[in-house]
Scaffold this motif. Structure first.
Motif, short mmCIF file in Angstrom:
data_model
loop_
_atom_site.label_atom_id
_atom_site.label_comp_id
_atom_site.label_asym_id
_atom_site.label_seq_id
_atom_site.Cartn_x
_atom_site.Cartn_y
_atom_site.Cartn_z
N GLN A 10 14.24 8.65 -45.21
CA GLN A 10 14.77 8.85 -46.55
C GLN A 10 13.78 8.33 -47.59
O GLN A 10 13.53 8.99 -48.59
N THR A 11 13.20 7.16 -47.35
CA THR A 11 12.22 6.59 -48.26
C THR A 11 10.99 7.49 -48.34
O THR A 11 10.46 7.73 -49.43
N THR A 12 10.54 8.02 -47.20
CA THR A 12 9.39 8.93 -47.19
C THR A 12 9.69 10.19 -47.99
O THR A 12 8.86 10.65 -48.76
N GLY A 13 10.90 10.74 -47.82
CA GLY A 13 11.30 11.92 -48.59
C GLY A 13 11.35 11.63 -50.08
O GLY A 13 10.90 12.43 -50.90
N ARG A 16 7.77 11.43 -51.42
CA ARG A 16 7.16 12.77 -51.60
C ARG A 16 7.73 13.45 -52.85
O ARG A 16 6.98 14.06 -53.62
N LEU A 17 9.04 13.36 -53.04
CA LEU A 17 9.66 13.96 -54.21
C LEU A 17 9.10 13.34 -55.49
O LEU A 17 8.75 14.05 -56.44
N LEU A 18 9.00 12.02 -55.51
CA LEU A 18 8.48 11.34 -56.71
C LEU A 18 7.02 11.69 -56.97
O LEU A 18 6.62 11.87 -58.12
N GLN A 19 6.22 11.80 -55.91
CA GLN A 19 4.81 12.21 -56.09
C GLN A 19 4.75 13.58 -56.75
O GLN A 19 3.97 13.80 -57.68
N ARG A 20 5.57 14.51 -56.27
CA ARG A 20 5.59 15.86 -56.83
C ARG A 20 6.06 15.84 -58.29
O ARG A 20 5.46 16.48 -59.16
N GLN A 21 7.13 15.09 -58.58
CA GLN A 21 7.65 15.04 -59.94
C GLN A 21 6.66 14.39 -60.90
O GLN A 21 6.50 14.83 -62.04
N PRO A 72 14.99 3.65 -56.75
CA PRO A 72 15.41 3.06 -55.48
C PRO A 72 14.89 3.90 -54.31
O PRO A 72 14.58 5.09 -54.49
N PRO A 73 14.80 3.33 -53.12
CA PRO A 73 14.34 4.10 -51.96
C PRO A 73 15.28 5.27 -51.63
O PRO A 73 14.90 6.20 -50.94
N THR A 74 16.50 5.22 -52.16
CA THR A 74 17.49 6.27 -51.91
C THR A 74 17.47 7.37 -52.97
O THR A 74 18.35 8.23 -52.98
N TYR A 75 16.48 7.33 -53.87
CA TYR A 75 16.34 8.37 -54.88
C TYR A 75 16.16 9.71 -54.18
O TYR A 75 15.48 9.76 -53.17
N PRO A 76 16.76 10.78 -54.59
CA PRO A 76 17.52 11.01 -55.81
C PRO A 76 19.03 10.82 -55.67
O PRO A 76 19.78 11.19 -56.58
N MET A 77 19.49 10.27 -54.57
CA MET A 77 20.93 10.08 -54.41
C MET A 77 21.46 9.01 -55.36
O MET A 77 22.61 9.09 -55.80
N LEU A 78 20.63 8.02 -55.67
CA LEU A 78 21.00 6.98 -56.63
C LEU A 78 19.98 6.98 -57.76
O LEU A 78 18.81 7.32 -57.56
N PRO A 79 20.41 6.56 -58.96
CA PRO A 79 19.54 6.64 -60.13
C PRO A 79 18.48 5.53 -60.17
O PRO A 79 18.67 4.47 -59.59
N PRO A 80 17.42 5.80 -60.92
CA PRO A 80 16.47 4.72 -61.20
C PRO A 80 17.04 3.79 -62.28
O PRO A 80 18.10 4.05 -62.85
N LYS A 81 16.29 2.76 -62.55
CA LYS A 81 16.61 1.83 -63.64
C LYS A 81 15.44 1.91 -64.62
O LYS A 81 14.29 2.01 -64.19
N MET A 82 15.73 1.89 -65.90
CA MET A 82 14.67 1.91 -66.91
C MET A 82 14.73 0.62 -67.70
O MET A 82 15.79 0.24 -68.21
N VAL A 83 13.57 -0.05 -67.79
CA VAL A 83 13.50 -1.34 -68.48
C VAL A 83 12.34 -1.28 -69.48
O VAL A 83 11.19 -1.08 -69.10
N PHE A 84 12.67 -1.44 -70.77
CA PHE A 84 11.64 -1.47 -71.80
C PHE A 84 10.88 -2.78 -71.73
O PHE A 84 11.45 -3.83 -71.45
N GLN A 85 9.59 -2.69 -71.99
CA GLN A 85 8.73 -3.86 -72.02
C GLN A 85 8.60 -4.34 -73.47
O GLN A 85 9.01 -3.64 -74.40
N GLU A 86 8.01 -5.48 -73.67
CA GLU A 86 7.85 -6.02 -75.03
C GLU A 86 6.95 -5.11 -75.85
O GLU A 86 5.96 -4.62 -75.33
#
Length: 182
Positions: A10-13, A16-21, A72-86
């Motif tokens: 699942q993590t490998t999948g 690969r999806l994130l690399q393509r996106q 998360p390693p379970t992406y796209p089944m679970l969402p990412p988190k977005m955190v703004f930096q200073e």
């Protein structure tokens, strides 16, 4: 198949999806105001994002905000988190810690508080591109009904109701900081 093997595939999948996106977003010509890359070249699950917010929204004068999009390693089944930096944007939907609060990044399923409809929450059809376009839209039209930053929400409401300019002043200060002028 063992749970370790399933988890690993699942993590490998997801990788690969994130690399393509990531590759597609870097090549896209129709994403003005969005720049993406990896925080560390060895980890496709952590992206650095730069959002160039234009003059047409509440952040008068335009701004550059840096954020991390953490998948998360379970992406796209679970969402990412977005955190703004200073500097963290002064915005009703951004916690003072920098974490973004937006419906499409909330776990899929029923909202235990009854505020959001399931269709507004995370779905595996979302992509980093749709997330970032939603975030840019949120800068133009902040949601002050379920705020992450109560002070920003109160000042935005006061501006709408009485014409008070404190929200605008705080946003301008935030823009100056984002541009390195403060």
């Amino acid at each position: 198949m063992s749970s370790t093997t399933a988890s690993s595939s699942q993590t490998t999948g997801a990788a690969r999806l994130l690399q393509r996106q990531l590759k597609e977003m870097r090549a896209a010509k129709d994403l003005p105001g969005i720049s993406v890359g990896l925080i560390n070249d060895d980890n496709v699950f952590e992206w650095e994002v730069i959002l160039m917010i234009n003059d047409d929204c509440k952040y008068y004068g335009g701004a550059y905000f840096r954020a991390h999009l953490l998948f998360p390693p379970t992406y796209p089944m679970l969402p990412p988190k977005m955190v703004f930096q200073e500097p963290v944007p002064f915005h009703p939907n951004v916690y003072p810690s920098g974490e973004l609060c937006i419906s499409i990044l909330h776990r899929p399923g029923r909202d235990e508080h009854g505020y959001e409809h399931e269709s507004e929450r995370w779905s595996p059809v979302q992509t980093p591109e749709t997330i970032l376009l939603s975030v840019i839209s949120l800068f133009g039209d902040p949601n002050d009904e379920s705020p992450a930053n109560l002070d920003a929400a109160k000042l935005l409401r006061a501006e709408r109701e009485t014409g008070d300019r404190e929200f605008r002043r705080r946003c301008r200060r935030c823009v100056r900081e984002s541009l390195g002028e403060d």
